[in-house]
Design a protein around this motif. Structure first.
Motif, PDB file in Angstrom:
ATOM      1  N   ASN A 130      -0.357 -10.544 -18.179  1.00 13.82           N
ATOM      2  CA  ASN A 130       0.673 -11.243 -17.405  1.00 13.82           C
ATOM      3  C   ASN A 130       0.341 -11.228 -15.915  1.00 13.82           C
ATOM      4  OD1 ASN A 130       3.360 -12.462 -16.990  1.00 13.82           O
ATOM      5  ND2 ASN A 130       3.807 -10.498 -16.025  1.00 13.82           N
ATOM      6  N   ARG A 131      -0.145 -10.093 -15.416  1.00 12.02           N
ATOM      7  CA  ARG A 131      -0.534 -10.029 -13.989  1.00 12.02           C
ATOM      8  C   ARG A 131      -1.696 -10.975 -13.712  1.00 12.02           C
ATOM      9  NH1 ARG A 131       3.057  -8.286 -10.366  1.00 12.02           N
ATOM     10  NH2 ARG A 131       1.381  -8.159  -8.843  1.00 12.02           N
TER      11      ARG A 131
ATOM     12  N   LEU B 107       5.761  -2.053   1.794  1.00 15.27           N
ATOM     13  CA  LEU B 107       4.489  -2.800   1.801  1.00 15.27           C
ATOM     14  C   LEU B 107       4.538  -3.985   2.757  1.00 15.27           C
ATOM     15  CD1 LEU B 107       1.688  -3.220   0.283  1.00 15.27           C
ATOM     16  CD2 LEU B 107       2.926  -4.842  -1.152  1.00 15.27           C
ATOM     17  N   LEU B 108       5.723  -4.575   2.868  1.00 17.04           N
ATOM     18  CA  LEU B 108       5.833  -5.822   3.640  1.00 17.04           C
ATOM     19  C   LEU B 108       6.119  -5.606   5.127  1.00 17.04           C
ATOM     20  CD1 LEU B 108       7.855  -7.922   1.048  1.00 17.04           C
ATOM     21  CD2 LEU B 108       5.405  -8.017   1.538  1.00 17.04           C
ATOM     22  N   GLN B 109       6.252  -4.325   5.515  1.00 16.49           N
ATOM     23  CA  GLN B 109       6.502  -4.059   6.934  1.00 16.49           C
ATOM     24  C   GLN B 109       5.410  -4.689   7.783  1.00 16.49           C
ATOM     25  OE1 GLN B 109       6.994   0.046   7.931  1.00 16.49           O
ATOM     26  NE2 GLN B 109       9.142   0.034   7.362  1.00 16.49           N
ATOM     27  N   GLY B 110       5.804  -5.430   8.789  1.00 12.28           N
ATOM     28  CA  GLY B 110       4.815  -6.040   9.678  1.00 12.28           C
ATOM     29  C   GLY B 110       4.346  -7.406   9.198  1.00 12.28           C
ATOM     30  N   ASN B 111       4.763  -7.797   8.011  1.00  5.74           N
ATOM     31  CA  ASN B 111       4.407  -9.132   7.515  1.00  5.74           C
ATOM     32  C   ASN B 111       5.611 -10.049   7.767  1.00  5.74           C
ATOM     33  OD1 ASN B 111       3.848 -11.443   5.951  1.00  5.74           O
ATOM     34  ND2 ASN B 111       2.586 -10.273   4.535  1.00  5.74           N
ATOM     35  N   ASN B 112       5.466 -10.949   8.715  1.00  7.63           N
ATOM     36  CA  ASN B 112       6.612 -11.786   9.104  1.00  7.63           C
ATOM     37  C   ASN B 112       6.894 -12.888   8.101  1.00  7.63           C
ATOM     38  OD1 ASN B 112       6.891 -10.361  11.443  1.00  7.63           O
ATOM     39  ND2 ASN B 112       5.431 -11.679  12.555  1.00  7.63           N
ATOM     40  N   GLN B 113       6.006 -13.059   7.152  1.00 10.51           N
ATOM     41  CA  GLN B 113       6.142 -14.198   6.248  1.00 10.51           C
ATOM     42  C   GLN B 113       6.427 -13.790   4.807  1.00 10.51           C
ATOM     43  OE1 GLN B 113       3.753 -17.364   8.780  1.00 10.51           O
ATOM     44  NE2 GLN B 113       2.709 -16.656   6.955  1.00 10.51           N
ATOM     45  N   ALA B 114       6.782 -12.537   4.615  1.00 16.63           N
ATOM     46  CA  ALA B 114       7.149 -12.104   3.261  1.00 16.63           C
ATOM     47  C   ALA B 114       8.261 -11.068   3.378  1.00 16.63           C
ATOM     48  CB  ALA B 114       5.947 -11.516   2.532  1.00 16.63           C
ATOM     49  N   VAL B 115       9.236 -11.180   2.483  1.00 12.59           N
ATOM     50  CA  VAL B 115      10.401 -10.306   2.561  1.00 12.59           C
ATOM     51  C   VAL B 115      10.884 -10.022   1.142  1.00 12.59           C
ATOM     52  CG1 VAL B 115      12.076 -12.211   2.743  1.00 12.59           C
ATOM     53  CG2 VAL B 115      12.574 -10.050   3.836  1.00 12.59           C
TER      54      VAL B 115
ATOM     55  N   VAL C 284      -1.439  -4.122  -7.569  1.00 12.69           N
ATOM     56  CA  VAL C 284      -2.574  -4.879  -7.023  1.00 12.69           C
ATOM     57  C   VAL C 284      -2.302  -6.372  -7.235  1.00 12.69           C
ATOM     58  CG1 VAL C 284      -5.041  -5.338  -7.302  1.00 12.69           C
ATOM     59  CG2 VAL C 284      -4.154  -3.012  -7.541  1.00 12.69           C
ATOM     60  N   GLY C 285      -2.612  -7.190  -6.237  1.00 13.74           N
ATOM     61  CA  GLY C 285      -2.503  -8.639  -6.403  1.00 13.74           C
ATOM     62  C   GLY C 285      -1.071  -9.124  -6.452  1.00 13.74           C
TER      63      GLY C 285
ATOM     64  N   LEU D  65       0.807  -0.524 -15.798  1.00 14.65           N
ATOM     65  CA  LEU D  65      -0.238  -1.105 -14.939  1.00 14.65           C
ATOM     66  C   LEU D  65      -1.036  -0.021 -14.214  1.00 14.65           C
ATOM     67  CD1 LEU D  65       1.710  -4.148 -13.417  1.00 14.65           C
ATOM     68  CD2 LEU D  65      -0.089  -4.225 -15.146  1.00 14.65           C
ATOM     69  N   GLY D  66      -0.751   1.243 -14.534  1.00 14.09           N
ATOM     70  CA  GLY D  66      -1.507   2.337 -13.924  1.00 14.09           C
ATOM     71  C   GLY D  66      -0.992   2.729 -12.546  1.00 14.09           C
ATOM     72  N   GLY D  67       0.260   2.323 -12.213  1.00 14.87           N
ATOM     73  CA  GLY D  67       0.845   2.645 -10.904  1.00 14.87           C
ATOM     74  C   GLY D  67       1.421   4.053 -10.861  1.00 14.87           C
ATOM     75  N   HIS D  68       1.897   4.418  -9.661  1.00 12.63           N
ATOM     76  CA  HIS D  68       2.374   5.793  -9.445  1.00 12.63           C
ATOM     77  C   HIS D  68       3.839   5.857  -9.056  1.00 12.63           C
ATOM     78  CE1 HIS D  68      -1.649   7.383  -9.837  1.00 12.63           C
ATOM     79  NE2 HIS D  68      -2.058   6.343  -9.131  1.00 12.63           N
ATOM     80  N   HIS D  69       4.538   4.723  -9.165  1.00 14.34           N
ATOM     81  CA  HIS D  69       5.929   4.714  -8.741  1.00 14.34           C
ATOM     82  C   HIS D  69       6.846   4.823  -9.964  1.00 14.34           C
ATOM     83  CE1 HIS D  69       4.014   3.691  -5.088  1.00 14.34           C
ATOM     84  NE2 HIS D  69       3.821   2.427  -5.374  1.00 14.34           N
TER      85      HIS D  69
END
Ligand SMILES: C[S@@+](CC[C@H](N)C(=O)[O-])C[C@H]1O[C@@H](n2cnc3c(N)ncnc32)[C@H](O)[C@@H]1O
Length: 286
Positions: free
Chosen positions: A72-73, A133-141, A101-102, A42-46
């Motif tokens: 698929n994405r 990525l989800l730090q600070g997002n209370n609705q996703a874990v 992304v997305g 997907l062209g990512g860097h991880h």
């Protein structure tokens, strides 16, 4: 470097700078990971040199391989939009992968700020990057768990909380069931998760297939994935259908990934859907 370019020797020597130290063991560092290979497609860097090498080998066997992942994405994005439109606010995305992304929470929360997502993955890099990525997002874990042990997922406090209020949930199993290589186990896992969902919930599945792939290419790809941390069991349409037992497929049924509610005539691989190497279906639990 994109997944379409070939890795150079220097690329292969060092981990990519975007890869978080997820406390990987020596074994995890020395075997290609399907999650990190997917990130590379997907062209990512991880990803690590060893992942890029294996991914490049897959691309040399089947040059359209990155397109399979992109299609698929694109399906995942379309389906989350569809589900939000159906009033779904809760998502359980198992085998969610390294964020790209997305991601599901981004698509859903953009449309409905109240949307809640629990991500699950077995891969420590996927878990570490999702948590960041989800730090600070209370609705996703994100939780680290194995799909093959559905009880550990269902018993997790975050999942109990998500399912507890008996509001409909979307169970998303996108391009992950082919990593559960025993057929009976794969069907049993889906059944167990489906049974835990309140009525009005949806089951979303996309799954690798090789129905139109030349057999020699298919064999080479399966052999390659056998050398990764997550071997695959690619299934025919006939073998994927049982995952939808007990739930009702919504239109257009189980179809090649690009054919699931495409948006525009120019959508990726819409003109040659079989190249997508995957079937997708969305079903409603009565
Ligand atoms: C091909 S990626 C798909 C990512 C995302 N669902 C998507 O469709 O873009 C498959 C993901 O499933 C994860 N996975 C494989 N086997 C798993 C298992 N037994 N339990 C949980 N996750 C698993 C991998 O680590 C990887 O992140």
């Amino acid at each position: 470097m994109s997944a379409n370019n070939h890795a150079t020797d220097s690329d292969l020597a060092e981990p990519r700078s975007g890869l978080t130290d997820a406390g990987l063991t020596n074994e995890q560092l020395s075997i290609p990971s399907a999650a990190r290979m997917y990130d590379y497609y997907l062209g990512g860097h991880h990803n690590l040199a060893i992942d890029r090498q294996a991914a490049e080998e897959a691309i040399s066997i089947y040059p359209e391989f990155p397109l399979i992942m992109q299609a698929n994405r694109a399906f995942l994005r379309r389906v989350v939009v569809y589900l939000v439109e159906q009033g779904i606010e809760r998502f359980l995305d198992i085998g969610s992968g390294i964020p790209t992304v997305g991601n599901v929470h981004q698509i859903a929360q953009q449309l409905n700020a109240a949307a809640r997502v629990v991500y699950v993955d077995i891969d420590p890099v996927a878990v570490a990057h999702s948590a960041a990525l989800l730090q600070g997002n209370n609705q996703a874990v994100i939780i680290e768990a194995d799909l093959r042990q559905p009880e550990t997922i269902l018993d997790h406090p975050a999942v109990r909380d998500l399912l507890g209020v008996r509001q409909p949930v979307a169970l998303i199993l996108a391009f992950v069931l082919h990593f559960v290589i025993h057929d009976e186990q794969a069907v049993a896992v889906v059944r167990r998760l489906r049974d835990a969902l309140p009525s009005g919930s949806y089951v979303v599945i996309s799954h690798g297939t090789a129905e139109r792939m030349p057999p020699d290419i298919f064999k080479q790809l399966v052999r390659l994935y056998r050398s990764t941390s997550q071997p695959v069991r690619i299934r025919s349409r006939h073998e994927i259908e049982p995952f939808f037992d007990g739930v009702e497929l919504v239109e257009p049924g189980l179809v090649y990934v690009p054919l699931w509610r495409p948006e525009e005539a120019g959508d990726l691989l819409l003109d040659r859907p079989e190249v997508s190497g995957g079937f997708a279906g969305v079903a409603l639990k009565a």
